[in-house]
Structure formats: C-alpha cells, structure tokens
Enzyme design. Sequence first.
Site, PDB file in Angstrom:
ATOM      1  N   ASP A 176      -2.076  -0.762   6.281  1.00  0.00           N
ATOM      2  CA  ASP A 176      -2.088  -0.253   7.383  1.00  0.00           C
ATOM      3  C   ASP A 176      -2.824  -1.013   8.397  1.00  0.00           C
ATOM      4  O   ASP A 176      -3.200  -0.598   9.556  1.00  0.00           O
ATOM      5  CB  ASP A 176      -2.838   1.116   7.144  1.00  0.00           C
ATOM      6  CG  ASP A 176      -4.320   1.272   6.593  1.00  0.00           C
ATOM      7  OD1 ASP A 176      -4.831   0.160   6.660  1.00  0.00           O
ATOM      8  OD2 ASP A 176      -4.798   2.189   6.212  1.00  0.00           O
ATOM      9  N   ASP A 196       0.862  -1.230   0.153  1.00  0.00           N
ATOM     10  CA  ASP A 196      -0.054  -0.055   0.042  1.00  0.00           C
ATOM     11  C   ASP A 196       0.980   1.279  -0.009  1.00  0.00           C
ATOM     12  O   ASP A 196       2.145   1.023   0.229  1.00  0.00           O
ATOM     13  CB  ASP A 196      -0.888   0.048   1.254  1.00  0.00           C
ATOM     14  CG  ASP A 196      -1.885   1.336   1.316  1.00  0.00           C
ATOM     15  OD1 ASP A 196      -2.327   1.438   0.270  1.00  0.00           O
ATOM     16  OD2 ASP A 196      -1.909   1.786   2.559  1.00  0.00           O
ATOM     17  N   ASP A 241      -6.878  -1.838   4.516  1.00  0.00           N
ATOM     18  CA  ASP A 241      -6.417  -2.775   3.786  1.00  0.00           C
ATOM     19  C   ASP A 241      -6.919  -4.281   4.195  1.00  0.00           C
ATOM     20  O   ASP A 241      -6.310  -5.246   3.900  1.00  0.00           O
ATOM     21  CB  ASP A 241      -4.925  -2.957   3.658  1.00  0.00           C
ATOM     22  CG  ASP A 241      -4.685  -1.172   2.813  1.00  0.00           C
ATOM     23  OD1 ASP A 241      -5.331  -1.218   1.871  1.00  0.00           O
ATOM     24  OD2 ASP A 241      -3.571  -0.676   3.269  1.00  0.00           O
TER      25      ASP A 241
END
Length: 641
Positions: free
Chosen positions: A534, A330, A538
């Site tokens: 995180d 991410d 996610d």
Amino acid sequence: MPPATREEAKAAPRASQGVHVEKSASDRFKTAILILAVGGLAGGLALYAAGRDDIARIVWFAGVVPALAALVVEIARSIGRGEVGLDIVAALSMSTALAFGETLAAAVVAVMYSGGTFLESFAEGRARREMHDLLSRVPRTATRYRGGALEDVPLDEIRPGDRLLIRQGDVVPVDGTLASETAFLDTSALTGESLPQRLSQGHEAMSGATNAGEAFDMTAARRAAESTYAGIVRLVEEAQRSKAPMSRLADRWSLGFLAVTLVIALGAWWATGDPIRAVAVLVVATPCPLILAVPVALVAGLSRAAHFGVLIKGAGPLETMARIRTLILDKTGTLTDGRPQIVAIDAEDGLGEAELLRLAASLDQASKHPVAQAIVAAARERGLALEVPQQVAERAGEGVIGQVAGRAVIVGGHGFVTGEVAGEGAGEGAEKTRGALPEAAAGAVVVAVAVDGRLAGHLVMSDPLREGVGGMLDGLRRGGIERILLATGDRADVAERVTEGLGLDGLRAGLSPDQKVLLVLSEHKHGPVMMVGDGVNDAPALAAADVGVAMGARGAAASAEAADVVLLVDRIERLGAGMEIARAARRIALESVVAGIGLSVLGMIAAAFGYLTPVQGALLQEAIDVAVILNALRALRIRPE
C-alpha cells in the site's frame, strides 16, 4: 502554511517549467546546428555540380565546423562527468576526413550526426508525450468558498476541510470528497480509463482528474503538496531525469566498440597504406546505435506504461521490472480492496434488509470508523435515502448510539449492541433481545444493529479478493515470474481463505514490517524481487525490494518515496500490463542494439576491404541509425493483453 511546505507545493510546477525551458533551448540549438550542416552539404553539392570544386570544399568545410565544435564541447562535458561514449568516434571521423581532404564525407557525417541527435530528441519527445501531458495539466489555482462568496486562491493556500467549486473542464486541484450529489470525472490522463467515472456524494475525488460534467462542490481532504497529483508530478520528473542500468551498460559497451573500431581502422590503414580506408571505417561506425536505441526504447516504455495508469519512476525500475523472478504481495489493499464490503444482511424482527441498512448507515454518518464509512458507502450505492442522525454518542472502537427519524438506533459490535439493549430491557424481556451471532467466515466483521430497544439484525462484512487477481497471476507466471508469495500481517486462517485457489508458492502471515523486509531480502537468492503493497505500512519492504510497487489510487501511496512504481488506478491487474510493457520495451531496446551493432560491424569490415568509400559509409550508417530509432519507437505501440 510554513515556507518549506509552500515551497514544496510550488516545486513541481516550477521544476516542470524549468525542464521545459532548458529542453526548448537545447532543441533550438540542435536545430540550428542541423540547418548549418544541411546548408553546407547542399550548397557544396550545388557548387560541385557547377564545376566549382574548390569553393565546394570550402563550403563543406564551413558546414562541418559548427557540428564538430558542438560535438567537442559535448565530449568535454561528458568526460567531466566521468562518461566516455561513442561521440568520440564521430569527432574522429569528421576531423580525419577533413585532415585527409574528404570534405564531402565530413559534411555527410556532420549532417548524419546532427540529424541523429535531432531525431533522437524528437523521438524522446514523442515518447514522453503522456508524461508531458501530466506535467502540463498541473493546476495553479482553485476556487474556494469563503464567507458566502467565491475566491480564486493559489493551490498552496488550500487547507483540509475547505469547500471548493470545480467548474466544468477544471482539473481537480487536491484530493477530497464529493460534496455534491453526483459528478463525472475524466481520469484518462491518469489511469488510461476512456470513460468518465460517475461519483456520488461522499466518494473520493482524485486530484488530477478533469470535471467532465456539470460543476460540483468538493471538500478538500489533503493539501496540494500531499495530494495524488503532486506525488505523480514528482515521480514523472524523477523518471525524466533517470538513466537506466542498460544505458550505463551501453556506455561501457561503447568503450569496447570504440576499441574495435580503432583496431579495424588502423589495421586497414596499416595493411593497405591508404588512410582513406581508415576514414571510411570511422565514418561507418558513427554514431553507434547503442547511444540511440536504448534511451528511446526505454523512455517509450515509460510513456506507454503511464498511458495504462502504471507510473514508473524511471528507466532503471522499468528495466528491472523486465527481469523480475519473485513477486511478493501484501494482502489488505493489494490482493483485496482494503475496504470492507457487505456480503450478507441478516434482518430480524420483521425489518427489511434495505431498511435495516438505511437506519444503520444513517447513524454511522456520524462516525469516522472505516467500518462505519463502508456501511454508509454501501447504502449510498444502493440509492437509499439517509436521515440526519440526532443525539449521537460514539463509544470509540465499540459502536454508535443515536436517534434516526425518531427511532432509537444502536450500531456496533455484537457484544456492545446486545449489552446496550439488555441494559435498556425490562426484566424477562431483556433475554430475548440478546439474539444469536450469525456464522461468518474467517476474517469477516459482524456488525449488530438494534432498533427501538430490540436487536434488529446483523450486517456481515468482509474484505474480498479483487476481481481479476487469478488471471493476472497466471499471466505473470507465463511472462517469467517463478515465485509468487503472500506477505501479510493478518491471521493465517484469514489469509488462507482469501487466497484459496490462487496457487501461491508461499504464504507468510502475522508479519511485522521488519519481518516483511527480511522476507524480501531472503528471496533475493532466487533473483530480482518485486514487492507490491500500500506504499505506507509496507514502505520498508518496498524499499528493500528490487522494485517496489505501491497501490496509489487513493492518494497517500503516490508520494511514497519508497515506491519505484505507482499504480494510478486502483486495479491490481494493471501490474500485469506494466510488466508486459517493461519486458517488451527492454526486448525492443536489445533488438535494436544487436541489429544496429551487427550492421555497423559488417559495414566497417566492408569499408576496411575497400568496398565502401567514406561517403558511401556515411550514408549507410545514417540509414542504420534511422532504422534503429524507428525500431525503438515500436515501444510506443506496445499493447498489453
């Protein structure tokens, strides 16, 4: 607090105490069995040396019976759980040795087996030391300000907003923000950082850290059950109860090894007509390094990873980490810090940069917007003295208006600020207040500041790439990662700017959580997939990956059920350390298994051909087992680059 929440808050300490009591009782029992076996062997040898062979055999027999009985009970329990292992070989070797009058060999096997289980427990205890340290540091109470006085209260009674006193040496009980001017926190037990961290007023204090300086005040931000440390304790306990796929594979291998052992033993008996050959073969095969090396090495790897601030949920994820081929990252909060930072200050109208930032931060103290809080943090890091704002009015999502030290200040988006200034301007002077919007890179945020009715300047903010990301990714590629992808919900131009020069194999922008899951699933065709995010937004993608990694230093991610791994320190390069440790621990486990099994098979063949007596075979296997366990403990000395 509702009963369910209170129970959740208390669950971790109770569970850890229960595990400790159960483990202590088991260790005492294993110690007692070992003492009886050693006593029987030593007493029998003394009688044998004195010429009392008949009594020596009785003493040896008596020393074997407790170990054999305990072993039979353990085998029955294992079969009840649907597990079959090489403990059966140990039982066969002791019982056949007794049946054919080889009581000395049976006594040696009893000492070997009970000593092996005791040594295994000792090794696992040594390997779990860092994890036990985490559990033993769980605070039970906290000191809270109430009605002008201090009171000690149970952790589950702390509410967000409570003001707490953290004395020197105390463990921070819940996540919160520093209310005093400064504090020094020792986070070594959580993150492996050897030096205490200096925090300033307003900074986040992570639960589980130890106050290494003077007493300070903090404001609780979360309940105990929702704080970082409670999440860590839950993950540690899950790790302690886990069993790795490699361990389950070893159980399946053990069936094949058992079959080979029986074939060699019966073949030697059939070919020579000497049952003692079969006894010797069984003795050499007991116990097998398969049931010792794998758990010790993997638990040692878990402990070592925890020492470096990488909390792995169990031996299964540790083993899978060693086989990862695709890494999906991410952007916000993972490759980047996730908190905007000031990269440029454009001051106008003769106002200095420091004064512009000081006025903007003073007013933004009244706002909870992430950008406003980032401006306040930046001013405090620069040591600027902030004023208390007055007559504050906030327009949600647009900006803040108020008075700072008698000056009218407006902070917000460029359009909002210039619009407010123009509305207050008089006639022809109004156009002069509009100002020009400074150029900014893709993804940057421009905050305008007006003072006393005139545009005073702009603060340019962005979420930069974390330090060390490039080196970490290069190291992961050298370690066997074949594909590295970025998956973000942000715009493509922003993602491209941030990741420029990283050499990623793919970039997917504008993704929803569901689309991230589809990306993870589609990448499975290239091999095991790791997703790093995180831990909250996610979560679906973390759950879909073979290994989900959460950046957990800020609290919420540590308790995310979807994550298999939590980075306790807010530094992405620790992921590389965790991967190195996982690969090394798995390699050590396999080395131990291959070496141990190879030596055992050679010993069995030698025994089948009559080159080893049962007693010699038992001593040889004991040496093999000790060597295997000591080799597995090498995982405790793994030092990632």
